[in-house]
Design an enzyme around this catalytic site. Structure first.
Site, PDB file in Angstrom:
ATOM      1  N   LYS A  67      72.766 -46.377  80.027  1.00 14.70           N
ATOM      2  CA  LYS A  67      71.643 -45.953  81.191  1.00 14.70           C
ATOM      3  C   LYS A  67      73.161 -45.468  82.489  1.00 14.70           C
ATOM      4  CE  LYS A  67      67.882 -48.059  80.488  1.00 14.70           C
ATOM      5  NZ  LYS A  67      66.892 -49.880  81.195  1.00 14.70           N
ATOM      6  N   GLY A  68      74.170 -46.618  81.985  1.00 13.70           N
ATOM      7  CA  GLY A  68      74.845 -47.438  83.225  1.00 13.70           C
ATOM      8  C   GLY A  68      75.881 -45.540  84.569  1.00 13.70           C
ATOM      9  N   GLU A 123      81.411 -42.788  81.608  1.00 11.00           N
ATOM     10  CA  GLU A 123      80.940 -43.783  80.578  1.00 11.00           C
ATOM     11  C   GLU A 123      81.440 -44.861  82.350  1.00 11.00           C
ATOM     12  OE1 GLU A 123      79.611 -45.969  79.321  1.00 11.00           O
ATOM     13  OE2 GLU A 123      81.298 -45.950  77.490  1.00 11.00           O
ATOM     14  N   ASP A 124      80.668 -45.826  82.228  1.00 13.81           N
ATOM     15  CA  ASP A 124      81.206 -46.171  83.458  1.00 13.81           C
ATOM     16  C   ASP A 124      81.659 -46.966  84.024  1.00 13.81           C
ATOM     17  OD1 ASP A 124      79.536 -48.006  81.909  1.00 13.81           O
ATOM     18  OD2 ASP A 124      77.739 -48.545  82.867  1.00 13.81           O
ATOM     19  N   ASP A 127      85.418 -51.806  79.176  1.00 11.50           N
ATOM     20  CA  ASP A 127      85.105 -53.468  79.026  1.00 11.50           C
ATOM     21  C   ASP A 127      86.180 -53.494  77.838  1.00 11.50           C
ATOM     22  OD1 ASP A 127      85.046 -56.294  78.845  1.00 11.50           O
ATOM     23  OD2 ASP A 127      82.536 -56.319  79.039  1.00 11.50           O
ATOM     24  N   LYS A 155      88.227 -52.906  82.735  1.00 13.63           N
ATOM     25  CA  LYS A 155      88.948 -53.794  83.300  1.00 13.63           C
ATOM     26  C   LYS A 155      90.083 -54.015  82.815  1.00 13.63           C
ATOM     27  CE  LYS A 155      84.002 -55.778  83.343  1.00 13.63           C
ATOM     28  NZ  LYS A 155      83.227 -57.018  82.934  1.00 13.63           N
ATOM     29  N   PHE A 176      82.727 -59.727  86.466  1.00  9.81           N
ATOM     30  CA  PHE A 176      81.254 -59.216  85.643  1.00  9.81           C
ATOM     31  C   PHE A 176      81.040 -58.472  87.202  1.00  9.81           C
ATOM     32  CE2 PHE A 176      76.565 -58.296  85.444  1.00  9.81           C
ATOM     33  CZ  PHE A 176      77.063 -57.437  84.364  1.00  9.81           C
ATOM     34  N   ASP A 183      74.285 -52.234  85.433  1.00  8.74           N
ATOM     35  CA  ASP A 183      73.019 -53.765  85.902  1.00  8.74           C
ATOM     36  C   ASP A 183      73.365 -55.232  85.480  1.00  8.74           C
ATOM     37  OD1 ASP A 183      72.973 -53.013  83.160  1.00  8.74           O
ATOM     38  OD2 ASP A 183      71.416 -53.727  82.956  1.00  8.74           O
ATOM     39  N   ARG A 189      71.321 -51.074  89.367  1.00  7.92           N
ATOM     40  CA  ARG A 189      71.518 -49.933  89.823  1.00  7.92           C
ATOM     41  C   ARG A 189      72.006 -49.218  90.682  1.00  7.92           C
ATOM     42  NH1 ARG A 189      73.002 -49.607  83.622  1.00  7.92           N
ATOM     43  NH2 ARG A 189      70.735 -51.265  82.558  1.00  7.92           N
TER      44      ARG A 189
HETATM   45  P1  IMP Z   1      82.235 -52.641  75.739  1.00  7.34           P
HETATM   46  O1  IMP Z   1      82.111 -52.349  75.051  1.00  7.34           O
HETATM   47  O2  IMP Z   1      82.470 -53.955  76.421  1.00  7.34           O
HETATM   48  O3  IMP Z   1      83.364 -51.674  76.948  1.00  7.34           O
HETATM   49  O4  IMP Z   1      81.002 -52.839  76.789  1.00  7.34           O
HETATM   50  C1  IMP Z   1      80.242 -51.244  77.437  1.00  7.34           C
HETATM   51  C2  IMP Z   1      79.056 -51.802  78.127  1.00  7.34           C
HETATM   52  O5  IMP Z   1      78.512 -53.179  78.189  1.00  7.34           O
HETATM   53  C3  IMP Z   1      78.874 -50.677  79.560  1.00  7.34           C
HETATM   54  O6  IMP Z   1      79.108 -49.493  79.421  1.00  7.34           O
HETATM   55  C4  IMP Z   1      77.874 -51.284  80.113  1.00  7.34           C
HETATM   56  O7  IMP Z   1      76.878 -51.058  80.213  1.00  7.34           O
HETATM   57  C5  IMP Z   1      78.772 -52.741  80.296  1.00  7.34           C
HETATM   58  N1  IMP Z   1      79.346 -53.480  80.758  1.00  7.34           N
HETATM   59  C6  IMP Z   1      80.329 -54.518  80.497  1.00  7.34           C
HETATM   60  N2  IMP Z   1      80.508 -54.919  81.400  1.00  7.34           N
HETATM   61  C7  IMP Z   1      80.292 -54.703  82.405  1.00  7.34           C
HETATM   62  C8  IMP Z   1      80.343 -54.920  84.123  1.00  7.34           C
HETATM   63  O8  IMP Z   1      80.605 -56.062  84.209  1.00  7.34           O
HETATM   64  N3  IMP Z   1      78.769 -55.568  84.503  1.00  7.34           N
HETATM   65  C9  IMP Z   1      77.928 -54.578  84.089  1.00  7.34           C
HETATM   66  N4  IMP Z   1      78.024 -53.963  82.715  1.00  7.34           N
HETATM   67  C10 IMP Z   1      78.989 -54.377  81.853  1.00  7.34           C
HETATM   68 MG    MG Z   2      73.921 -52.953  80.687  1.00  9.02          MG
END
Ligand code: IMP
Ligand code: MG
Length: 205
Positions: A67-68, A123-124, A127, A155, A176, A183, A189
């Site tokens: 949803k982000g 992408e939002d 991470d 990040k 975070f 969210d 959001r």
């Molecule tokens: P990744 O696979 O670790 O890159 O994380 C992907 C998903 O985790 C993102 O698309 C977000 O939905 C969620 N996410 C990662 N870091 C954060 C944060 O700091 N706040 C909120 N959602 C996060």
């Molecule tokens: Mg989330």
């Protein structure tokens, strides 16, 4: 909290929520604003200009990862001054809620066929990068003409896989964050900025 000192070193970070904070129930759990509303909008205009130039003469397909990405998709797409189409995908990560396992389940797939399309994935936040890595592999298999990524936030230094993210809004420390589509337990959001939660908020929810 270890990360907070790193965040306070970001230049131009605003240290208090808006003056209406007391009257705005959305903001009760926000410790401070990390990236303000205007700063986000200025950056999206810049990215929109760059994407407009890069895709001139083509008709890209923007894919938002739900949803982000829904907030960013709405704002960014209006700064791209060429014809385009949009589509959305919803994914969920297997494993614990706070850690990405890298195995992703597709909850909603695309309506569009990607073959021969110029695809721009929105992408939002990147991470660990594991979700994005999985998505890119999946989408590449559908034989688009090109595939690039635009992420509002990245990040720094914690990606567990090498990723080529062509368009990045802001690099942030690995803390975070919530707001502007992001969210915590499905809340926050709808904040127009990216902020940090008060430590108590993690305990309350
Ligand atoms: P990744 O696979 O670790 O890159 O994380 C992907 C998903 O985790 C993102 O698309 C977000 O939905 C969620 N996410 C990662 N870091 C954060 C944060 O700091 N706040 C909120 N959602 C996060
Ligand atoms: Mg989330």
């Amino acid at each position: 909290m270890e990360g907070r000192s790193a965040l306070s070193e970001i230049e131009g970070a605003v240290h208090v929520p808006s003056v209406e904070a007391a009257a705005d129930a959305r903001e009760r759990d926000i410790e401070r604003v990390l990236i303000g509303e205007q700063e986000i909008q200025d950056k999206l205009r810049e990215l929109g200009d760059q994407i407009t130039r890069d895709y001139e003469g083509r008709e890209p397909l923007l894919i938002g990862v739900l949803k982000g990405a829904f907030v960013m998709m709405a704002d960014l797409s209006r700064h791209i001054r060429i014809p385009l189409e949009v589509d959305f995908m919803a994914v969920a990560s297997y494993g614990a809620a706070t850690k990405t396992s890298g195995v992703v389940r597709i909850l909603k797939d695309l309506d569009h066929d990607l073959e021969g399309r110029d695809v721009l994935l929105i992408e939002d936040i990147v991470d660990s990068g594991l979700t994005l890595n999985y998505l890119l592999k999946n989408l590449r298999g559908r034989r688009p003409a090109s595939l690039e990524v635009c992420a509002l936030l990245k990040k720094t230094g914690i990606q567990r896989v090498h990723l080529d993210v062509k368009y990045v809004g802001f690099e942030i420390p690995p803390d975070f964050v919530v707001g502007y589509g992001l969210d915590f337990a499905e809340r926050f959001r709808n904040l127009p900025y990216v902020g940090l939660l008060r430590p108590e908020a993690y305990a309350d929810i």
